[in-house]
Design a protein around this motif. Sequence first.
Motif, PDB file in Angstrom:
ATOM      1  N   ALA A   1       0.890 -12.208 -14.379  1.00 17.84           N
ATOM      2  CA  ALA A   1       0.436 -10.829 -14.215  1.00 17.84           C
ATOM      3  C   ALA A   1      -1.060 -10.748 -14.019  1.00 17.84           C
ATOM      4  CB  ALA A   1       0.842  -9.986 -15.419  1.00 17.84           C
ATOM      5  N   GLU A   2      -1.771 -11.837 -14.404  1.00 14.00           N
ATOM      6  CA  GLU A   2      -3.197 -11.858 -14.083  1.00 14.00           C
ATOM      7  C   GLU A   2      -3.363 -11.937 -12.586  1.00 14.00           C
ATOM      8  OE1 GLU A   2      -1.140 -14.324 -15.146  1.00 14.00           O
ATOM      9  OE2 GLU A   2      -2.483 -15.575 -16.324  1.00 14.00           O
ATOM     10  N   ALA A   3      -2.219 -12.014 -11.886  1.00 12.39           N
ATOM     11  CA  ALA A   3      -2.191 -12.040 -10.438  1.00 12.39           C
ATOM     12  C   ALA A   3      -1.725 -10.716  -9.888  1.00 12.39           C
ATOM     13  CB  ALA A   3      -1.269 -13.139  -9.969  1.00 12.39           C
ATOM     14  N   ALA A   4      -2.171  -9.620 -10.493  1.00 12.90           N
ATOM     15  CA  ALA A   4      -1.850  -8.323  -9.904  1.00 12.90           C
ATOM     16  C   ALA A   4      -2.307  -8.301  -8.455  1.00 12.90           C
ATOM     17  CB  ALA A   4      -2.530  -7.205 -10.684  1.00 12.90           C
ATOM     18  N   CYS A   5      -3.353  -9.085  -8.181  1.00 15.73           N
ATOM     19  CA  CYS A   5      -3.849  -9.155  -6.808  1.00 15.73           C
ATOM     20  C   CYS A   5      -3.243 -10.357  -6.080  1.00 15.73           C
ATOM     21  CB  CYS A   5      -5.367  -9.259  -6.800  1.00 15.73           C
ATOM     22  SG  CYS A   5      -5.967 -10.695  -7.680  1.00 15.73           S
ATOM     23  N   ILE A   6      -2.230 -11.004  -6.672  1.00 11.39           N
ATOM     24  CA  ILE A   6      -1.625 -12.177  -6.043  1.00 11.39           C
ATOM     25  C   ILE A   6      -0.185 -11.910  -5.616  1.00 11.39           C
ATOM     26  CG2 ILE A   6      -0.860 -14.562  -6.462  1.00 11.39           C
ATOM     27  CD1 ILE A   6      -3.266 -14.920  -8.234  1.00 11.39           C
ATOM     28  N   ARG A   7       0.570 -11.261  -6.470  1.00 10.12           N
ATOM     29  CA  ARG A   7       1.958 -11.005  -6.105  1.00 10.12           C
ATOM     30  C   ARG A   7       2.216  -9.510  -6.124  1.00 10.12           C
ATOM     31  NH1 ARG A   7       5.553 -12.673 -11.429  1.00 10.12           N
ATOM     32  NH2 ARG A   7       4.878 -10.935 -12.740  1.00 10.12           N
ATOM     33  N   PRO A   8       3.159  -9.021  -5.331  1.00 14.39           N
ATOM     34  CA  PRO A   8       3.429  -7.589  -5.309  1.00 14.39           C
ATOM     35  C   PRO A   8       3.893  -7.094  -6.671  1.00 14.39           C
ATOM     36  CG  PRO A   8       4.465  -8.712  -3.448  1.00 14.39           C
ATOM     37  CD  PRO A   8       3.968  -9.775  -4.373  1.00 14.39           C
ATOM     38  N   SER A   9       3.402  -5.944  -7.072  1.00 13.78           N
ATOM     39  CA  SER A   9       3.825  -5.342  -8.329  1.00 13.78           C
ATOM     40  C   SER A   9       5.050  -4.476  -8.087  1.00 13.78           C
ATOM     41  CB  SER A   9       2.700  -4.480  -8.900  1.00 13.78           C
ATOM     42  OG  SER A   9       3.179  -3.645  -9.922  1.00 13.78           O
TER      43      SER A   9
ATOM     44  N   GLU B   1       5.023   6.422   9.140  1.00 14.47           N
ATOM     45  CA  GLU B   1       3.944   5.579   8.628  1.00 14.47           C
ATOM     46  C   GLU B   1       4.428   4.770   7.436  1.00 14.47           C
ATOM     47  OE1 GLU B   1      -0.676   5.965   7.020  1.00 14.47           O
ATOM     48  OE2 GLU B   1       0.698   7.670   6.830  1.00 14.47           O
ATOM     49  N   ALA B   2       4.170   3.471   7.449  1.00 15.57           N
ATOM     50  CA  ALA B   2       4.522   2.607   6.327  1.00 15.57           C
ATOM     51  C   ALA B   2       3.488   2.776   5.225  1.00 15.57           C
ATOM     52  CB  ALA B   2       4.586   1.155   6.774  1.00 15.57           C
ATOM     53  N   ILE B   3       3.946   3.001   3.994  1.00 14.61           N
ATOM     54  CA  ILE B   3       3.049   3.152   2.858  1.00 14.61           C
ATOM     55  C   ILE B   3       3.679   2.488   1.634  1.00 14.61           C
ATOM     56  CG2 ILE B   3       2.057   5.335   3.653  1.00 14.61           C
ATOM     57  CD1 ILE B   3       3.831   6.720   1.553  1.00 14.61           C
ATOM     58  N   TYR B   4       2.840   2.197   0.647  1.00 10.54           N
ATOM     59  CA  TYR B   4       3.330   1.829  -0.670  1.00 10.54           C
ATOM     60  C   TYR B   4       3.329   3.104  -1.506  1.00 10.54           C
ATOM     61  CZ  TYR B   4       3.075  -3.200   0.100  1.00 10.54           C
ATOM     62  OH  TYR B   4       3.287  -4.471   0.562  1.00 10.54           O
ATOM     63  N   GLU B   5       4.453   3.416  -2.091  1.00 12.86           N
ATOM     64  CA  GLU B   5       4.583   4.637  -2.857  1.00 12.86           C
ATOM     65  C   GLU B   5       4.713   4.316  -4.337  1.00 12.86           C
ATOM     66  OE1 GLU B   5       6.737   8.722  -1.833  1.00 12.86           O
ATOM     67  OE2 GLU B   5       8.167   7.128  -2.304  1.00 12.86           O
ATOM     68  N   CYS B   6       4.003   5.051  -5.161  1.00 10.86           N
ATOM     69  CA  CYS B   6       4.139   4.926  -6.613  1.00 10.86           C
ATOM     70  C   CYS B   6       3.840   6.280  -7.226  1.00 10.86           C
ATOM     71  CB  CYS B   6       3.216   3.848  -7.179  1.00 10.86           C
ATOM     72  SG  CYS B   6       1.466   4.045  -6.788  1.00 10.86           S
ATOM     73  N   ARG B   7       4.341   6.502  -8.431  1.00 14.07           N
ATOM     74  CA  ARG B   7       4.121   7.779  -9.070  1.00 14.07           C
ATOM     75  C   ARG B   7       4.070   7.622 -10.579  1.00 14.07           C
ATOM     76  NH1 ARG B   7       6.703  11.827  -7.104  1.00 14.07           N
ATOM     77  NH2 ARG B   7       6.569  13.111  -8.970  1.00 14.07           N
ATOM     78  N   LEU B   8       3.361   8.549 -11.210  1.00 17.13           N
ATOM     79  CA  LEU B   8       3.278   8.608 -12.654  1.00 17.13           C
ATOM     80  C   LEU B   8       3.600  10.024 -13.072  1.00 17.13           C
ATOM     81  CD1 LEU B   8       0.880   7.021 -15.110  1.00 17.13           C
ATOM     82  CD2 LEU B   8       1.081   9.496 -15.156  1.00 17.13           C
TER      83      LEU B   8
ATOM     84  N   PRO C   1       0.362  -7.215  -0.337  1.00 16.34           N
ATOM     85  CA  PRO C   1       0.571  -8.179   0.748  1.00 16.34           C
ATOM     86  C   PRO C   1       0.443  -7.596   2.145  1.00 16.34           C
ATOM     87  CG  PRO C   1       2.642  -7.641  -0.343  1.00 16.34           C
ATOM     88  CD  PRO C   1       1.555  -7.057  -1.182  1.00 16.34           C
ATOM     89  N   SER C   2       0.586  -6.305   2.319  1.00 14.59           N
ATOM     90  CA  SER C   2       0.456  -5.686   3.638  1.00 14.59           C
ATOM     91  C   SER C   2      -0.694  -4.690   3.621  1.00 14.59           C
ATOM     92  CB  SER C   2       1.752  -4.967   4.032  1.00 14.59           C
ATOM     93  OG  SER C   2       2.842  -5.855   4.051  1.00 14.59           O
ATOM     94  N   ALA C   3      -1.422  -4.643   4.697  1.00 17.26           N
ATOM     95  CA  ALA C   3      -2.585  -3.755   4.789  1.00 17.26           C
ATOM     96  C   ALA C   3      -2.133  -2.345   5.151  1.00 17.26           C
ATOM     97  CB  ALA C   3      -3.571  -4.279   5.826  1.00 17.26           C
TER      98      ALA C   3
ATOM     99  N   PRO D   1      -5.983   0.819   2.475  1.00 14.04           N
ATOM    100  CA  PRO D   1      -6.085  -0.591   2.075  1.00 14.04           C
ATOM    101  C   PRO D   1      -7.515  -1.085   2.141  1.00 14.04           C
ATOM    102  CG  PRO D   1      -5.244  -0.414   4.312  1.00 14.04           C
ATOM    103  CD  PRO D   1      -5.308   0.987   3.764  1.00 14.04           C
ATOM    104  N   ARG D   2      -7.815  -2.113   1.357  1.00 13.66           N
ATOM    105  CA  ARG D   2      -9.137  -2.732   1.364  1.00 13.66           C
ATOM    106  C   ARG D   2      -9.046  -4.096   2.029  1.00 13.66           C
ATOM    107  NH1 ARG D   2     -10.709  -3.397  -4.509  1.00 13.66           N
ATOM    108  NH2 ARG D   2     -12.695  -4.057  -3.618  1.00 13.66           N
TER     109      ARG D   2
END
Length: 447
Positions: free
Chosen positions: A92-100, A111-118, A143-145, A208-209
């Motif tokens: 999990a220290e790889a939040a920037c390594i593997r998809p969450s 349009e393709a997007i990553y969707e999340c909600r709280l 993994p995708s821009a 995306p960055r």
Amino acid sequence: MKKPRLDTSDPIELDGRTLEGGGQLLRNALCLSALTGIPIEIHHIRGARSSGGGLKAQHLACVNWLAYACSARVEGAKKGSTTLVFEPGKGAEAACIRPSPAFKKVTVDGEAIYECRLDIGTAGSTGLALQAILPFILFSDLPSAIPVRLSLTGGTNVSGSPSYEYITGVLLPTLHSIGFPQIEAKLKKRGWSQGGSSIGEFTLKIPPRSSSVLPAFQLRPPDSGEKPSKPVHLQATFIAPASCHDHLSKVLLPAIQYHFGESFSQDSGSLDIKCEGSLHEKRMYLILIATMPLKPPTASHPSSSSSRDTYKLGRDWLYERKIRSHERSATEMAEAVTNALASEVESGAYVDEHMRDQLVIFQALAQGTSSVYAGTDEDGELREPSLHARTAEWVTKQLLRVNFDATNECEGVGFGTSDEDNAGDQVPENAVAEERLEEKMEKLNVG
């Protein structure tokens, strides 16, 4: 570079009564734990609160969201709990390594997007919840821009917390000025803590960055001894019963001109006053935002590569006193908010009091030494950090081993993996992940 402690066998224990002793400690600790994989154990959660402390709906929503995002093992995640164990899953220290798992890839309007909600489930503050989850999203290297669309439901105008207007008018522009892409916000419905609680909703579209690394940033004047700048523009937003809108405009203008000069007027374009009906007699809110000019950098005080031409300062007030007259309350709000903003401007600060504590986590995670200038007091001394800021600094020190000096400078850990680190021959996906994880853990000084 200062490097964080990362010991995946023993959690770092934190006393929730430290300094501010409220939700600030919990939110920052959870976010850093989820990002870095450092397990934490918090006791006496919100122990300095007269209400009795413990996890409320807003805090529990953050715990559950981040636990899902980093596959954490959690103990004590229930309403009212005063002890919490949060152990991110392996890798999990790889939040920037593997998809969450918190990010779901979907297609919206082509349009393709990553969707999340709280979803908080109550009128708990979305602005405070955002402090726990937004840095996690911004430092996650998906993994995708493609953009991330974050939806939040809960309170948008809540006592003692950043409002939707503060988020869009101050927080998001400030994040853009330190190097993040411009985040778009869309309000669907307001949620209030006044006039009976109600649940609102808004979305953030986060581009995306190119790299998950945040370069060091400087929010400071070239010479701290120079005379403070004056605003180039002022934006007021007043949300209240329509019957007092005209009165607010009448009393706000002279207050603004008294502090900032007679050149400020709606006719000149230097002042915008927006009024919106609150649809309830007990709901009154005012925010005043100053757009400030950045001074040219000097050789000895270069600007950050991500600097923009202006920066934002804001002060606001969600009225909680008994309303005997809407006009009288509007007058009181106009005078108090204008006075508070004038104090921020006169101090020469490049961030207002409430923004300072929100930038601590970004200073700690950035690569290199970042500086945030909070201005001087009436005696010409550097303004002391608030309890919230000191608490945020304490948490980053416990988890990341970073320090903030008296001038509010911090050498960050350089969290993330740069694009250059990923260059090289193509190898199987699992091997890439293992190699990136090994490199990242080395940067974090894993023992």
